[in-house]
Design a protein around this motif. Structure first.
Motif, PDB file in Angstrom:
ATOM      1  N   ARG A 146       0.918  -1.315  -0.259  1.00  0.00           N
ATOM      2  CA  ARG A 146       0.136  -0.135   0.080  1.00  0.00           C
ATOM      3  C   ARG A 146       0.946   1.282  -0.107  1.00  0.00           C
ATOM      4  NH1 ARG A 146      -5.059  -2.011   1.361  1.00  0.00           N
ATOM      5  NH2 ARG A 146      -5.027  -3.671   2.558  1.00  0.00           N
ATOM      6  N   LEU A 182      -7.901   0.498   1.639  1.00  0.00           N
ATOM      7  CA  LEU A 182      -9.041  -0.075   0.621  1.00  0.00           C
ATOM      8  C   LEU A 182      -8.879  -1.597   0.599  1.00  0.00           C
ATOM      9  CD1 LEU A 182      -8.957   2.174  -2.257  1.00  0.00           C
ATOM     10  CD2 LEU A 182     -10.629   2.146  -0.503  1.00  0.00           C
ATOM     11  N   GLU A 183      -9.563  -2.453   0.273  1.00  0.00           N
ATOM     12  CA  GLU A 183      -9.512  -3.960   0.010  1.00  0.00           C
ATOM     13  C   GLU A 183      -8.706  -4.047  -1.182  1.00  0.00           C
ATOM     14  OE1 GLU A 183     -13.012  -6.124  -1.464  1.00  0.00           O
ATOM     15  OE2 GLU A 183     -14.012  -4.354  -1.131  1.00  0.00           O
ATOM     16  N   ARG A 198      -9.139  -0.357  -7.581  1.00  0.00           N
ATOM     17  CA  ARG A 198     -10.050   0.844  -7.239  1.00  0.00           C
ATOM     18  C   ARG A 198      -9.397   2.052  -7.000  1.00  0.00           C
ATOM     19  NH1 ARG A 198     -14.471  -1.716  -4.585  1.00  0.00           N
ATOM     20  NH2 ARG A 198     -14.189  -3.994  -4.729  1.00  0.00           N
ATOM     21  N   ASP A 234      -8.067   5.395  -5.300  1.00  0.00           N
ATOM     22  CA  ASP A 234      -7.610   5.827  -3.980  1.00  0.00           C
ATOM     23  C   ASP A 234      -8.256   6.975  -3.777  1.00  0.00           C
ATOM     24  OD1 ASP A 234      -6.513   4.673  -1.521  1.00  0.00           O
ATOM     25  OD2 ASP A 234      -4.840   5.716  -2.161  1.00  0.00           O
ATOM     26  N   THR A 291      -4.242   4.394  -7.501  1.00  0.00           N
ATOM     27  CA  THR A 291      -4.982   3.065  -6.874  1.00  0.00           C
ATOM     28  C   THR A 291      -4.216   2.725  -5.396  1.00  0.00           C
ATOM     29  OG1 THR A 291      -3.104   1.484  -7.614  1.00  0.00           O
ATOM     30  CG2 THR A 291      -4.942   1.934  -9.132  1.00  0.00           C
ATOM     31  N   ARG A 325     -13.884   7.284  -3.740  1.00  0.00           N
ATOM     32  CA  ARG A 325     -12.772   6.575  -3.272  1.00  0.00           C
ATOM     33  C   ARG A 325     -13.228   5.186  -3.045  1.00  0.00           C
ATOM     34  NH1 ARG A 325      -9.801   4.835   1.786  1.00  0.00           N
ATOM     35  NH2 ARG A 325      -7.736   4.816   0.967  1.00  0.00           N
ATOM     36  N   GLY A 326     -12.626   4.217  -3.826  1.00  0.00           N
ATOM     37  CA  GLY A 326     -13.007   2.640  -3.575  1.00  0.00           C
ATOM     38  C   GLY A 326     -13.732   2.279  -4.364  1.00  0.00           C
ATOM     39  N   ASP A 327     -14.221   2.925  -5.452  1.00  0.00           N
ATOM     40  CA  ASP A 327     -15.007   2.527  -6.493  1.00  0.00           C
ATOM     41  C   ASP A 327     -14.060   1.775  -7.659  1.00  0.00           C
ATOM     42  OD1 ASP A 327     -17.344   3.620  -5.961  1.00  0.00           O
ATOM     43  OD2 ASP A 327     -17.193   5.240  -7.435  1.00  0.00           O
ATOM     44  N   ARG A 328     -14.440   0.909  -8.301  1.00  0.00           N
ATOM     45  CA  ARG A 328     -13.733  -0.061  -9.204  1.00  0.00           C
ATOM     46  C   ARG A 328     -13.578   0.760 -10.490  1.00  0.00           C
ATOM     47  NH1 ARG A 328     -16.678  -5.563  -9.497  1.00  0.00           N
ATOM     48  NH2 ARG A 328     -18.382  -4.111  -9.392  1.00  0.00           N
TER      49      ARG A 328
END
Length: 147
Positions: free
Chosen positions: A9, A17-18, A33, A35, A50, A109-112
């Motif tokens: 990360r 994020l996952e 995703r 970031d 990302t 933030r976190g959307d694919r």
């Protein structure tokens, strides 16, 4: 057989994020995703971080590919599709998105935003020659094979 890709990360733009994952058993790509939140105006392109750096094994590459659903629903694609991540690159993975649609598109933030496909690389040895073998196509390109 699975290939191990090490992930770190980077960026620290919020809670972790996952990690990218395959959404189905038959999926070829791991979903990347955003970031950070981003809004793309019509015609705008932007490098979206990302929050991840990768260590891809030698003899392999990462290909960053667009998500078809974003293209169909919003007209969002990638300028350099596919984007290549070389096995010796250790910086943050970014995705160059472009909005070809008529309306602004916002990603939280976190959307694919893209897919990551890991695959083998074949390195070529170039041989300078005077002539090339003939083929049925010859030098025809850019639409020469028809519609």
């Amino acid at each position: 057989m699975p290939v191990t890709v090490k992930v770190r990360r980077v960026g620290q733009r919020g809670p972790p994020l996952e990690l990218p994952r395959y959404e189905t058993d038959g999926a070829a790509g791991l979903d990347l995703r955003a970031d950070e939140p981003v809004t793309l105006a019509p015609g705008e392109r932007r490098l979206v971080p990302t929050g991840l750096a990768l260590e891809i094994p030698p003899g392999h590459e990462g290909q960053v590919r667009p998500r078809s659903g974003l293209a169909v629903r919003h007209g969002v694609g990638m300028v350099n599709a596919p984007g290549t991540i070389d096995s010796d690159y250790r910086g943050e993975v970014g995705v160059v998105l472009v909005n070809h649609g008529q309306e602004p598109v916002t990603f939280a933030r976190g959307d694919r935003i893209a897919q990551l496909v890991i695959g083998p690389v074949v390195r070529a040895e170039l041989a300078l020659v005077e002539d090339l073998a003939s083929s049925g196509r010859g030098g025809g390109g850019f639409g020469s094979t028809g519609r």
